[in-house]
Design a protein around this motif. Structure first.
Motif, PDB file in Angstrom:
ATOM      1  N   PHE A 265      10.728   3.549   9.346  1.00 29.26           N
ATOM      2  CA  PHE A 265       9.512   3.675   8.775  1.00 29.26           C
ATOM      3  C   PHE A 265       8.257   3.141   8.867  1.00 29.26           C
ATOM      4  O   PHE A 265       8.181   1.774   8.980  1.00 29.26           O
ATOM      5  CB  PHE A 265       9.827   3.787   7.066  1.00 29.26           C
ATOM      6  CG  PHE A 265       8.863   4.485   6.904  1.00 29.26           C
ATOM      7  CD1 PHE A 265       8.540   6.105   6.245  1.00 29.26           C
ATOM      8  CD2 PHE A 265       7.888   3.534   5.515  1.00 29.26           C
ATOM      9  CE1 PHE A 265       7.119   5.969   5.420  1.00 29.26           C
ATOM     10  CE2 PHE A 265       7.201   3.718   4.156  1.00 29.26           C
ATOM     11  CZ  PHE A 265       6.959   5.233   4.442  1.00 29.26           C
ATOM     12  N   VAL A 266       7.004   3.883   9.285  1.00 34.12           N
ATOM     13  CA  VAL A 266       6.530   3.288   9.708  1.00 34.12           C
ATOM     14  C   VAL A 266       4.314   3.866   9.088  1.00 34.12           C
ATOM     15  O   VAL A 266       4.631   4.908   9.248  1.00 34.12           O
ATOM     16  CB  VAL A 266       5.575   2.949  10.699  1.00 34.12           C
ATOM     17  CG1 VAL A 266       4.346   1.434  11.103  1.00 34.12           C
ATOM     18  CG2 VAL A 266       6.747   1.481  11.257  1.00 34.12           C
ATOM     19  N   ALA A 267       3.946   3.512   8.018  1.00 37.61           N
ATOM     20  CA  ALA A 267       2.905   4.325   6.904  1.00 37.61           C
ATOM     21  C   ALA A 267       1.708   3.135   7.220  1.00 37.61           C
ATOM     22  O   ALA A 267       1.805   2.273   6.743  1.00 37.61           O
ATOM     23  CB  ALA A 267       3.715   4.425   6.294  1.00 37.61           C
ATOM     24  N   ALA A 268       0.741   3.592   7.120  1.00 34.26           N
ATOM     25  CA  ALA A 268      -1.447   3.683   7.042  1.00 34.26           C
ATOM     26  C   ALA A 268      -1.108   3.277   5.305  1.00 34.26           C
ATOM     27  O   ALA A 268      -0.825   4.645   4.460  1.00 34.26           O
ATOM     28  CB  ALA A 268      -1.271   3.778   7.449  1.00 34.26           C
ATOM     29  N   THR A 269      -0.947   3.038   4.027  1.00 34.01           N
ATOM     30  CA  THR A 269      -1.428   3.037   3.331  1.00 34.01           C
ATOM     31  C   THR A 269      -2.788   2.174   2.729  1.00 34.01           C
ATOM     32  O   THR A 269      -3.195   1.911   3.769  1.00 34.01           O
ATOM     33  CB  THR A 269      -0.226   2.103   2.451  1.00 34.01           C
ATOM     34  OG1 THR A 269       0.053   0.963   1.982  1.00 34.01           O
ATOM     35  CG2 THR A 269       1.248   2.622   2.719  1.00 34.01           C
ATOM     36  N   THR A 270      -2.924   2.967   1.487  1.00 33.40           N
ATOM     37  CA  THR A 270      -4.143   1.858   0.256  1.00 33.40           C
ATOM     38  C   THR A 270      -3.269   0.652   0.166  1.00 33.40           C
ATOM     39  O   THR A 270      -2.231   0.178  -0.433  1.00 33.40           O
ATOM     40  CB  THR A 270      -4.521   3.417  -0.629  1.00 33.40           C
ATOM     41  OG1 THR A 270      -3.343   3.044  -1.636  1.00 33.40           O
ATOM     42  CG2 THR A 270      -4.649   4.429  -0.212  1.00 33.40           C
ATOM     43  N   GLY A 271      -4.253   0.272  -0.047  1.00 37.77           N
ATOM     44  CA  GLY A 271      -3.842  -1.646  -0.778  1.00 37.77           C
ATOM     45  C   GLY A 271      -4.430  -2.665   0.088  1.00 37.77           C
ATOM     46  O   GLY A 271      -4.867  -2.716   1.407  1.00 37.77           O
ATOM     47  N   PRO A 272      -4.272  -4.121  -1.062  1.00 37.42           N
ATOM     48  CA  PRO A 272      -3.856  -5.593  -0.218  1.00 37.42           C
ATOM     49  C   PRO A 272      -3.179  -5.316   1.195  1.00 37.42           C
ATOM     50  O   PRO A 272      -3.903  -5.708   1.685  1.00 37.42           O
ATOM     51  CB  PRO A 272      -3.667  -6.666  -1.096  1.00 37.42           C
ATOM     52  CG  PRO A 272      -3.228  -5.219  -1.802  1.00 37.42           C
ATOM     53  CD  PRO A 272      -3.603  -4.152  -2.294  1.00 37.42           C
ATOM     54  N   THR A 273      -2.316  -4.570   0.850  1.00 35.43           N
ATOM     55  CA  THR A 273      -1.405  -4.395   2.653  1.00 35.43           C
ATOM     56  C   THR A 273      -1.702  -3.648   2.906  1.00 35.43           C
ATOM     57  O   THR A 273      -1.636  -2.233   1.935  1.00 35.43           O
ATOM     58  CB  THR A 273      -0.348  -4.727   2.227  1.00 35.43           C
ATOM     59  OG1 THR A 273       0.233  -4.187   1.238  1.00 35.43           O
ATOM     60  CG2 THR A 273       0.122  -6.489   1.946  1.00 35.43           C
ATOM     61  N   ASN A 274      -2.372  -3.267   4.043  1.00 33.54           N
ATOM     62  CA  ASN A 274      -2.247  -1.363   4.439  1.00 33.54           C
ATOM     63  C   ASN A 274      -1.583  -0.739   5.398  1.00 33.54           C
ATOM     64  O   ASN A 274      -1.701   0.448   6.098  1.00 33.54           O
ATOM     65  CB  ASN A 274      -3.744  -1.337   4.988  1.00 33.54           C
ATOM     66  CG  ASN A 274      -4.095  -2.417   5.665  1.00 33.54           C
ATOM     67  OD1 ASN A 274      -3.710  -3.318   6.716  1.00 33.54           O
ATOM     68  ND2 ASN A 274      -5.651  -2.976   6.697  1.00 33.54           N
ATOM     69  N   LEU A 275      -0.235  -1.849   5.400  1.00 31.99           N
ATOM     70  CA  LEU A 275       0.780  -1.100   6.526  1.00 31.99           C
ATOM     71  C   LEU A 275       2.234  -1.248   5.876  1.00 31.99           C
ATOM     72  O   LEU A 275       2.382  -2.667   5.559  1.00 31.99           O
ATOM     73  CB  LEU A 275       0.686  -1.618   8.105  1.00 31.99           C
ATOM     74  CG  LEU A 275       1.652  -0.776   9.084  1.00 31.99           C
ATOM     75  CD1 LEU A 275       0.628   0.504   9.471  1.00 31.99           C
ATOM     76  CD2 LEU A 275       0.698  -1.809  10.211  1.00 31.99           C
ATOM     77  N   VAL A 276       3.013  -0.772   5.570  1.00 25.14           N
ATOM     78  CA  VAL A 276       4.204  -0.948   5.315  1.00 25.14           C
ATOM     79  C   VAL A 276       5.681  -0.324   6.527  1.00 25.14           C
ATOM     80  O   VAL A 276       5.128   0.747   7.093  1.00 25.14           O
ATOM     81  CB  VAL A 276       4.130  -0.080   3.996  1.00 25.14           C
ATOM     82  CG1 VAL A 276       3.920   1.270   3.846  1.00 25.14           C
ATOM     83  CG2 VAL A 276       6.171  -0.710   3.550  1.00 25.14           C
ATOM     84  N   ALA A 277       6.189  -1.045   6.133  1.00 24.24           N
ATOM     85  CA  ALA A 277       7.197  -0.505   7.747  1.00 24.24           C
ATOM     86  C   ALA A 277       8.811  -1.059   6.273  1.00 24.24           C
ATOM     87  O   ALA A 277       9.032  -1.925   5.564  1.00 24.24           O
ATOM     88  CB  ALA A 277       7.351  -1.371   8.802  1.00 24.24           C
TER      89      ALA A 277
END
Length: 335
Positions: A265-277
């Motif tokens: 899973f890899v996605a761009a997000t809002t917030g202080p961390t802008n990428l989650v996997a």
């Protein structure tokens, strides 16, 4: 562990979650009865489940990745309150059991009481931190398979199944609407439910059911997800990776990460961390090698927080049907 036939069946379901057993059997060179028996066994022993899911954008929903940090005493109750909600999926216990991570599906127009993401959360002083990250773009996940759970079939076998799944020539794609609610609810519980049962719950004729399915699938509004225990693929260590990347590099880095076999899973997000996997690895040493070598080679990743996932309490489908009351280890390889 899974044998070659098990892996071939799972891969076939990734390509077409509603493929008849006879078609899968022909591709794998066995009888339809053998495939039916294997499917039944995998449902029992490997938590195999096919679910029909709608594309959130076409369905008018926004996905939020919510992180709750709580005391050890409160975390279990908070996690299971999220599991019980019909608007959640991928509920996980992480970071030693004191962090809960869940995807909450909210109306994009943010209207009504359901726009409050954390409604129905028990009132407790045990919550120590809350953050909500809007999923802006998914690079890996959803209808895209985790490679290590879909690598058993060769190119010709995959072509046959893909062509059969997309054989609705002349079908006009359509977006889901209120009239499709019963159909989609039934597929959310069991993506392989027969057309006769779908006709019964919707009140439509089997021909109408077949046409609606073809129309929804043609435009990508409806896809079929495969949930299965990733431990049977040798996965014993799972972790969520929260990364900070310069906006100008975000698309390039996320695209590169989506090609890593270790990630589901890899996605761009809002917030202080802008990428989650999400990483699925054999053991902690395997995760360390991935972080220091493959991920470490991407110098545009400025910060990294690693949250080990201890338990998956709820999988891809918001439906509660088929979920055991406490722990569910199913992984489709995303979220």
């Amino acid at each position: 562990m899974l044998d070659d036939l098990d892996r071939g069946l799972i891969h076939a379901l990734h390509l077409d979650g509603r493929a008849p057993f006879s078609r899968i059997a022909a591709v794998l060179g066995v009888s339809a009865q053998t495939i039916a028996r294997r499917y039944a066994r995998l449902r029992t022993e490997a938590s195999l489940r096919v679910v029909g899911l709608t594309d959130p954008h076409q369905a008018g929903r926004t996905q939020w990745l919510v992180r709750l940090t709580a005391t050890a005493r409160s975390a279990q109750d908070l996690a299971h309150s999220l599991v019980r909600r019909p608007d959640t999926s991928w509920v996980k216990l992480a970071s030693g059991g004191t962090e809960i991570v869940a995807v909450i599906h909210a109306p994009t127009d943010a209207s009504g009481a359901n726009s409050l993401l954390l409604h129905d959360i028990p009132r407790t002083g045990g919550i120590t931190a809350v953050s909500a990250h809007c999923l802006l773009h998914m690079y890996l996940g959803g209808p895209t398979n985790w490679r290590r759970s879909a690598d058993a079939l060769d190119a010709e076998q995959s072509r046959v199944l893909r062509e059969a799944a997309g054989s609705g020539s002349g079908v006009v794609p359509r977006q889901p609407g209120p009239a499709d609610a019963e159909l989609l609810a039934a597929l959310e519980k069991d993506g392989r439910v027969g057309q006769g049962e779908l006709a019964r719950v919707t009140g439509w004729s089997p021909a109408t059911v077949a046409r609606r399915l073809a129309e929804l699938r043609a435009g990508g509004a409806l896809f079929f997800d495969v949930e299965v225990d990733a431990g049977l693929f040798g996965v014993n260590t799972r972790a969520l990776l929260w990364m900070s990347v310069r906006p100008a590099d975000l698309d390039r880095v996320a695209t590169a990460l989506s090609g890593h076999d270790e990630l589901a899973f890899v996605a761009a997000t809002t917030g202080p961390t802008n990428l989650v996997a999400q990483a699925l690895c054999r053991d902690p040493a395997d995760l360390h090698r991935y972080l220091t070598h493959r991920l470490g080679s991407l110098t545009a990743v400025h910060t990294l927080e690693t949250s080990p996932v201890l338990r998956n309490l709820k999988a891809a489908s918001p439906s509660l049907t088929g979920l055991p009351p406490r722990v569910d280890r199913r992984e489709r390889g995303r979220g």
